[in-house]
Motif scaffolding. Structure first.
Motif, PDB file in Angstrom:
ATOM      1  N   LEU A   1       0.814  -1.213   0.000  1.00  9.64           N
ATOM      2  CA  LEU A   1       0.000   0.000   0.000  1.00  9.64           C
ATOM      3  C   LEU A   1       0.849   1.265   0.000  1.00  9.64           C
ATOM      4  N   ILE A   2       1.947   1.222   0.710  1.00 13.42           N
ATOM      5  CA  ILE A   2       2.838   2.374   0.805  1.00 13.42           C
ATOM      6  C   ILE A   2       4.225   1.860   1.178  1.00 13.42           C
ATOM      7  N   LYS A   3       5.256   2.519   0.684  1.00  9.48           N
ATOM      8  CA  LYS A   3       6.615   2.090   1.039  1.00  9.48           C
ATOM      9  C   LYS A   3       7.555   3.279   1.042  1.00  9.48           C
ATOM     10  N   ASP A   4       8.636   3.122   1.780  1.00  5.80           N
ATOM     11  CA  ASP A   4       9.624   4.180   1.919  1.00  5.80           C
ATOM     12  C   ASP A   4      10.946   3.534   2.311  1.00  5.80           C
ATOM     13  N   LYS A   5      11.972   4.324   2.493  1.00  7.35           N
ATOM     14  CA  LYS A   5      13.245   3.783   2.969  1.00  7.35           C
ATOM     15  C   LYS A   5      14.026   4.869   3.696  1.00  7.35           C
ATOM     16  N   MET A   6      14.979   4.445   4.510  1.00  5.36           N
ATOM     17  CA  MET A   6      15.869   5.353   5.213  1.00  5.36           C
ATOM     18  C   MET A   6      17.243   4.702   5.310  1.00  5.36           C
ATOM     19  N   ASP A   7      18.250   5.504   5.589  1.00  9.02           N
ATOM     20  CA  ASP A   7      19.591   4.958   5.801  1.00  9.02           C
ATOM     21  C   ASP A   7      19.614   4.132   7.086  1.00  9.02           C
ATOM     22  N   THR A   8      20.280   2.998   7.028  1.00  5.82           N
ATOM     23  CA  THR A   8      20.403   2.164   8.224  1.00  5.82           C
ATOM     24  C   THR A   8      21.278   2.841   9.274  1.00  5.82           C
ATOM     25  N   GLU A   9      22.314   3.536   8.805  1.00  2.20           N
ATOM     26  CA  GLU A   9      23.318   4.098   9.714  1.00  2.20           C
ATOM     27  C   GLU A   9      23.835   2.989  10.636  1.00  2.20           C
ATOM     28  N   ALA A  10      24.288   1.924   9.983  1.00  5.38           N
ATOM     29  CA  ALA A  10      24.688   0.708  10.702  1.00  5.38           C
ATOM     30  C   ALA A  10      25.744   0.981  11.764  1.00  5.38           C
ATOM     31  N   TYR A  11      26.592   1.962  11.532  1.00  8.15           N
ATOM     32  CA  TYR A  11      27.672   2.248  12.483  1.00  8.15           C
ATOM     33  C   TYR A  11      27.142   2.643  13.864  1.00  8.15           C
TER      34      TYR A  11
END
Length: 293
Positions: free
Chosen positions: A26-36
């Motif tokens: 229905l809806i999607k997005d993303k962000m940086d994991t900033e794994a550090y």
């Protein structure tokens, strides 16, 4: 309408969205994991994603796909590479269910990708499926019908660590190795030579790029053949960013598979490329939740 929040946690990006009961995103997005920043901050990011969607949707499930080795019963990470510090021990299921009183299921990201391809992607109706994702490393997933094979201690198909030629599969065959090879041989920066650039130059006839790709293909062919001799899959599905080059790579990898497999096995082993691409983790996490509920 019942809705599910699905979150796919990778080393670089967290992809997330809301999925309907029928599997429609229905809806999607993303962000940086900033794994550090480590596991605790990733858990906080997941908290915020769920909280934001709860304002608009009636969520009945939290579906998590994640890098790392997952204890699927406890819903927690029991081993993670150094890329994400303090990720080992992250208790997604326990923490999310306690905070939101919504059921949560957690599964490894490659297993989720494989499940998505088996249910609605490149391997529908396959009895035995091998899914490999080739990127920074190499991950694997085995499916028997629609069921992920986890092995005795949830560590099945960690094929990247498979020993090959005094090294291992992912050290020799991952996309990250391809870019390093080309950069070294051209005496350039690795930032210049990402996978897309290498393939574009290979198509124009660049000998260094062609040779590096062919070396990668040879390793992938050996790796696939070795796994096929053990599990005898009906379909091998390849995913990961570089696999967007399916038209260029498919005939080369099929040729390498035939080189290392007995003809009687090669002719009954189909090679496919993943269809769900960036949505595979989210969809697979959703399917995994539905399988358990």
């Amino acid at each position: 309408m019942k809705s599910y929040v699905s979150i796919d946690i990778g080393g670089t990006a967290i992809k997330y969205g809301v999925i309907a009961e029928d599997g429609t995103i229905l809806i999607k997005d993303k962000m940086d994991t900033e794994a550090y920043k480590g596991g605790p901050e990733i858990l906080n990011k997941v908290f915020r994603i769920v909280e934001n969607y709860l304002e608009k949707y009636k969520l009945v499930g939290i579906c998590i796909s994640t890098a790392g080795m997952v204890d699927t019963e406890k819903g927690e990470i029991f081993y993670s590479a150094p890329l994400i510090p303090r990720y080992t021990g992250t208790k997604f299921k326990e923490e999310l269910e306690r905070r939101f009183s919504i059921p949560c299921e957690v599964e490894n990201d490659v297993n989720c990708a494989g499940l998505a391809e088996r249910i609605s992607g490149a391997a529908t109706d396959s009895k035995v499926t091998l899914c490999l994702t080739i990127g920074t490393g190499i991950g694997g997933c085995i499916l028997i019908d629609r069921n992920i094979f986890h092995g005795f201690s949830n560590s099945a198909c960690e094929v990247g660590y498979m020993h090959m030629f005094d090294s291992d599969f992912q050290t020799l065959g991952a996309t990250s190795i391809l870019t390093k090879k080309v950069a070294v041989r051209k005496q350039d920066s690795e930032e210049i030579w990402d996978g897309y650039h290498i393939f574009e130059e290979a198509k124009k006839g660049d000998d260094i790029c062609i040779t590096a790709i062919d070396e990668m293909v040879e390793i992938i062919g050996v790796g696939i053949a070795n796994i096929c001799y053990v599990i005898n899959p009906e379909v091998v599905v390849l995913g990961g960013g570089i696999m967007a080059q399916d038209i260029y790579l498919k005939p080369k990898i099929e040729k390498a598979m035939k080189k290392y497999l007995l003809p009687s096995i090669a002719e009954r082993t189909r090679l496919e490329f993943a269809k769900h691409k960036n949505d595979a983790g989210m969809l697979g996490a959703f399917y995994n939740f539905k399988n358990k509920h």
